[in-house]
Design a protein around this motif. Structure first.
Motif, mmCIF file in Angstrom:
data_model
loop_
_atom_site.group_PDB
_atom_site.id
_atom_site.type_symbol
_atom_site.label_atom_id
_atom_site.label_comp_id
_atom_site.label_asym_id
_atom_site.label_seq_id
_atom_site.Cartn_x
_atom_site.Cartn_y
_atom_site.Cartn_z
ATOM 1 N N LEU A 67 0.840 -1.194 0.000
ATOM 2 C CA LEU A 67 0.000 0.000 0.000
ATOM 3 C C LEU A 67 0.873 1.241 0.000
ATOM 4 C CD1 LEU A 67 -2.632 -1.019 2.694
ATOM 5 C CD2 LEU A 67 -2.855 -1.153 0.222
ATOM 6 N N LYS A 68 0.404 2.266 -0.694
ATOM 7 C CA LYS A 68 1.121 3.539 -0.708
ATOM 8 C C LYS A 68 0.210 4.592 -0.102
ATOM 9 C CE LYS A 68 3.918 2.431 -4.702
ATOM 10 N NZ LYS A 68 4.270 2.765 -6.061
ATOM 11 N N PHE A 69 0.716 5.264 0.926
ATOM 12 C CA PHE A 69 -0.049 6.286 1.632
ATOM 13 C C PHE A 69 0.509 7.663 1.286
ATOM 14 C CE2 PHE A 69 -0.459 2.425 4.097
ATOM 15 C CZ PHE A 69 -1.811 2.393 4.383
ATOM 16 N N TYR A 70 -0.375 8.655 1.242
ATOM 17 C CA TYR A 70 0.021 10.007 0.842
ATOM 18 C C TYR A 70 -0.597 11.052 1.765
ATOM 19 C CZ TYR A 70 1.573 7.874 -3.489
ATOM 20 O OH TYR A 70 2.211 7.091 -4.412
ATOM 21 N N ASN A 71 0.148 12.133 1.934
ATOM 22 C CA ASN A 71 -0.332 13.341 2.599
ATOM 23 C C ASN A 71 0.094 14.523 1.749
ATOM 24 O OD1 ASN A 71 -1.352 12.218 5.131
ATOM 25 N ND2 ASN A 71 0.780 11.700 5.520
ATOM 26 N N GLU A 72 -0.789 15.506 1.653
ATOM 27 C CA GLU A 72 -0.368 16.729 0.979
ATOM 28 C C GLU A 72 0.334 17.603 2.011
ATOM 29 O OE1 GLU A 72 -2.013 19.839 1.738
ATOM 30 O OE2 GLU A 72 -3.516 18.931 2.993
ATOM 31 N N GLU A 73 1.191 18.485 1.527
ATOM 32 C CA GLU A 73 1.923 19.366 2.429
ATOM 33 C C GLU A 73 0.961 20.307 3.137
ATOM 34 O OE1 GLU A 73 5.121 21.403 0.470
ATOM 35 O OE2 GLU A 73 5.768 19.585 -0.562
ATOM 36 N N GLY A 74 1.369 20.800 4.262
ATOM 37 C CA GLY A 74 0.524 21.743 4.992
ATOM 38 C C GLY A 74 -0.381 21.023 5.969
ATOM 39 N N ALA A 75 -1.661 21.418 5.972
ATOM 40 C CA ALA A 75 -2.615 20.883 6.946
ATOM 41 C C ALA A 75 -2.775 19.375 6.843
ATOM 42 C CB ALA A 75 -3.968 21.573 6.788
ATOM 43 N N GLY A 76 -2.682 18.818 5.642
ATOM 44 C CA GLY A 76 -2.818 17.370 5.492
ATOM 45 C C GLY A 76 -1.731 16.620 6.240
ATOM 46 N N GLN A 77 -0.487 17.045 6.083
ATOM 47 C CA GLN A 77 0.613 16.411 6.814
ATOM 48 C C GLN A 77 0.501 16.707 8.302
ATOM 49 O OE1 GLN A 77 3.081 14.246 5.524
ATOM 50 N NE2 GLN A 77 3.203 13.890 7.727
ATOM 51 N N GLN A 78 0.111 17.921 8.635
ATOM 52 C CA GLN A 78 -0.066 18.314 10.040
ATOM 53 C C GLN A 78 -1.115 17.421 10.717
ATOM 54 O OE1 GLN A 78 -1.256 22.416 10.405
ATOM 55 N NE2 GLN A 78 -1.607 22.258 12.589
ATOM 56 N N ASN A 79 -2.255 17.224 10.063
ATOM 57 C CA ASN A 79 -3.296 16.358 10.627
ATOM 58 C C ASN A 79 -2.820 14.910 10.721
ATOM 59 O OD1 ASN A 79 -5.121 18.410 11.053
ATOM 60 N ND2 ASN A 79 -6.190 18.103 9.121
ATOM 61 N N SER A 80 -2.066 14.467 9.731
ATOM 62 C CA SER A 80 -1.519 13.111 9.761
ATOM 63 C C SER A 80 -0.612 12.926 10.983
ATOM 64 C CB SER A 80 -0.742 12.830 8.475
ATOM 65 O OG SER A 80 -0.177 11.539 8.510
ATOM 66 N N TYR A 90 -2.920 13.232 14.346
ATOM 67 C CA TYR A 90 -3.978 12.258 14.594
ATOM 68 C C TYR A 90 -3.670 10.854 14.083
ATOM 69 C CZ TYR A 90 -6.238 16.722 15.417
ATOM 70 O OH TYR A 90 -6.529 17.989 15.860
ATOM 71 N N HIS A 91 -2.462 10.640 13.548
ATOM 72 C CA HIS A 91 -1.980 9.316 13.150
ATOM 73 C C HIS A 91 -2.853 8.649 12.070
ATOM 74 C CE1 HIS A 91 0.856 6.089 13.732
ATOM 75 N NE2 HIS A 91 -0.139 5.220 13.690
ATOM 76 N N TYR A 92 -3.068 9.364 10.974
ATOM 77 C CA TYR A 92 -3.764 8.786 9.825
ATOM 78 C C TYR A 92 -3.201 9.419 8.564
ATOM 79 C CZ TYR A 92 -6.659 12.985 9.056
ATOM 80 O OH TYR A 92 -7.092 14.246 8.784
ATOM 81 N N SER A 93 -3.497 8.818 7.418
ATOM 82 C CA SER A 93 -3.038 9.336 6.133
ATOM 83 C C SER A 93 -4.200 9.960 5.381
ATOM 84 C CB SER A 93 -2.431 8.214 5.289
ATOM 85 O OG SER A 93 -1.275 7.708 5.919
ATOM 86 N N GLN A 94 -3.879 10.869 4.479
ATOM 87 C CA GLN A 94 -4.896 11.559 3.694
ATOM 88 C C GLN A 94 -5.390 10.720 2.523
ATOM 89 O OE1 GLN A 94 -6.215 14.340 4.843
ATOM 90 N NE2 GLN A 94 -4.766 14.307 6.517
ATOM 91 N N ALA A 95 -4.554 9.829 2.008
ATOM 92 C CA ALA A 95 -4.975 8.992 0.877
ATOM 93 C C ALA A 95 -4.169 7.703 0.872
ATOM 94 C CB ALA A 95 -4.779 9.730 -0.446
ATOM 95 N N VAL A 96 -4.779 6.677 0.280
ATOM 96 C CA VAL A 96 -4.101 5.406 0.079
ATOM 97 C C VAL A 96 -4.402 4.947 -1.348
ATOM 98 C CG1 VAL A 96 -6.018 4.027 1.010
ATOM 99 C CG2 VAL A 96 -3.696 3.066 0.974
ATOM 100 N N VAL A 97 -3.393 4.380 -1.998
ATOM 101 C CA VAL A 97 -3.548 3.849 -3.351
ATOM 102 C C VAL A 97 -3.661 2.335 -3.250
ATOM 103 C CG1 VAL A 97 -2.511 3.622 -5.635
ATOM 104 C CG2 VAL A 97 -2.264 5.764 -4.359
ATOM 105 N N LEU A 98 -4.762 1.816 -3.824
ATOM 106 C CA LEU A 98 -5.025 0.379 -3.866
ATOM 107 C C LEU A 98 -5.152 -0.016 -5.332
ATOM 108 C CD1 LEU A 98 -7.877 0.546 -1.232
ATOM 109 C CD2 LEU A 98 -5.591 -0.333 -0.794
ATOM 110 N N GLY A 99 -4.042 -0.336 -5.964
ATOM 111 C CA GLY A 99 -4.076 -0.640 -7.396
ATOM 112 C C GLY A 99 -4.460 0.596 -8.186
ATOM 113 N N ASP A 100 -5.600 0.527 -8.890
ATOM 114 C CA ASP A 100 -6.074 1.653 -9.700
ATOM 115 C C ASP A 100 -7.014 2.582 -8.938
ATOM 116 O OD1 ASP A 100 -4.685 0.644 -11.844
ATOM 117 O OD2 ASP A 100 -6.433 -0.276 -12.788
ATOM 118 N N ILE A 101 -7.217 2.322 -7.658
ATOM 119 C CA ILE A 101 -8.161 3.097 -6.861
ATOM 120 C C ILE A 101 -7.412 3.907 -5.812
ATOM 121 C CG2 ILE A 101 -10.139 2.979 -5.271
ATOM 122 C CD1 ILE A 101 -10.729 2.107 -8.208
ATOM 123 N N VAL A 102 -7.809 5.166 -5.662
ATOM 124 C CA VAL A 102 -7.285 6.018 -4.603
ATOM 125 C C VAL A 102 -8.442 6.358 -3.682
ATOM 126 C CG1 VAL A 102 -6.206 8.221 -4.035
ATOM 127 C CG2 VAL A 102 -5.457 6.961 -6.053
#
Length: 135
Positions: free
Chosen positions: A4-17, A20-32
């Motif tokens: 699995l590949k997890f992503y956070n955008e810079e700024g508030a997304g990374q700050q919230n990650s 609160y210990h979570y990621s903003q997005a996860v890639v599952l094959g062709d689905i995000v």
């Protein structure tokens, strides 16, 4: 879980990650899959008195997170779930933003009224799934 590949955008997304210990997005094959995005500005600030502003920022945050995961943005979204603290105050704004951000397609949508979201100031949260078309 290593594939699995997890992503956070810079700024508030990374700050919230980080907070609160979570990621903003996860890639599952062709689905995000994108975590629910609130109406915070890039610094994480929420204006609890501005529902339209929060709707605008939530849509922008979805776009930023999808782009951080390598997608174009709203163009790739096929499914939306929106969570509204005050449906009467936010519903029409969300419909208007769909028309603006998805002019050429209509994702499926589930719209849910809730009594509270993760942060007390949040009035809207938007969660999406998108298709990551492989070249």
């Amino acid at each position: 879980m290593s594939s699995l590949k997890f992503y956070n955008e810079e700024g508030a997304g990374q700050q919230n990650s980080d907070l609160y210990h979570y990621s903003q997005a996860v890639v599952l094959g062709d689905i995000v899959k994108c975590s629910g995005q609130g109406g915070w500005d890039p610094t994480g600030k929420l204006d609890a008195n501005d529902v339209e502003g929060q709707v605008d920022l939530a849509f922008q945050n979805v776009n930023r997170v999808l782009q951080a995961a390598g997608l174009r943005g709203w163009e790739d979204v096929y499914s939306v779930r929106s969570y509204h603290v005050d449906m009467d105050a936010s519903f029409e704004f969300v419909v208007d933003r769909f028309k603006k951000h998805c002019p050429d397609h209509r994702p499926i949508w589930t719209c849910i009224g809730v009594t509270r979201l993760g942060l007390p100031e949040m009035l809207i949260e938007i969660e999406v799934e998108a298709y990551a078309k492989k070249a």
